[in-house]
Design an enzyme around this catalytic site. Structure first.
Site, short mmCIF file in Angstrom:
data_model
loop_
_atom_site.label_atom_id
_atom_site.label_comp_id
_atom_site.label_asym_id
_atom_site.label_seq_id
_atom_site.Cartn_x
_atom_site.Cartn_y
_atom_site.Cartn_z
N CYS A 2 0.01 11.38 8.25
CA CYS A 2 -1.05 10.63 7.57
C CYS A 2 -2.00 11.65 6.96
O CYS A 2 -2.75 12.32 7.67
CB CYS A 2 -1.78 9.73 8.57
N GLU A 108 1.29 7.12 1.74
CA GLU A 108 2.41 7.98 2.04
C GLU A 108 3.21 8.20 0.76
O GLU A 108 3.29 7.29 -0.07
CB GLU A 108 3.30 7.36 3.12
#
Length: 218
Positions: A2, A108
């Site tokens: 992340c 992402e």
């Protein structure tokens, strides 16, 4: 992993107050405003629990262990669940300094055959609570997000995933013993995540506006 996330809810303190066992919420330094492209080393809210009290404080996203002499080196914005108990950068915080990092969703990047493209990942309309660690090295609060292997549902996008906590896991992570917290160092049991293509402008950390999260799905 992340490396970018989003937090735009205007009711963060109310959401913290709804966490299991929380009766009182303090935010003595205020909370960061809505953000749509939060990057490592920027300020994020860290939620710490103690009995019925929850405290929300601004923290540097990128852990600064107590032994660190300066902010040089790559920011420690993620901590792998597989090594968080043994790695010198994280093991002290894991024992007694665990927190929650709230987010509406995260970004992402995935290569779908035409080069890497950003996706925005979320789960319904509510907040996600990521397992985090905090430290106060260099006389400032800092935090990192714990990641695990991806769940089968999300491994198409990336092989890592933040360790998102279910409501029944929040207090175990934040206030439990190291042994109890260690039982949560496995991929999240949460499902029904959704991912949609985001604006490629999210790649520039100076861009921060609602349209980054995209409006067209996969």
């Amino acid at each position: 992993m992340c490396g970018r996330f989003v937090l735009f809810t205007e009711s963060l303190l109310a959401e913290v107050g709804n966490l299991p066992g929380v009766g009182e919420v303090h935010a003595p330094q205020g909370i960061p405003g809505p953000r749509f492209n939060i990057a490592p080393t920027q300020v994020v809210p860290a939620v710490r629990l103690r009995e019925e009290l929850a405290q929300v404080d601004p923290a540097r996203w990128g852990l600064l262990p107590g032994w660190k002499k300066d902010e040089s080196g790559p920011p420690l914005f993620n901590a792998r669940a597989e090594t968080v108990r043994s790695k010198p950068s994280f093991r002290a915080a894991f024992k007694a300094q665990r927190c929650l990092i709230p987010m509406n969703g995260y970004y992402e990047w995935h290569d779908d055959g035409a080069g890497k493209a950003p996706y925005y990942v979320t789960r319904g309309e509510g907040l996600l609570w990521a397992a985090g660690l905090w430290e106060e090295g260099l006389e400032r609060l800092s935090a990192t997000i714990v990641t695990t292997a991806a769940t089968p549902e999300m491994e198409w996008l990336h092989d890592r995933l933040p360790r998102f906590l279910g409501e029944e896991e929040v207090r175990t992570w934040a206030t439990g013993s190291p042994e109890e917290a260690a039982s949560l160092l496995a991929p999240t049991g949460l499902e029904d995540f959704s991912a949609r293509k985001a604006d490629k402008a999210v790649g520039n950390v100076s861009n921060d506006y609602p349209a980054l999260i995209g409006t067209f799905g996969v």
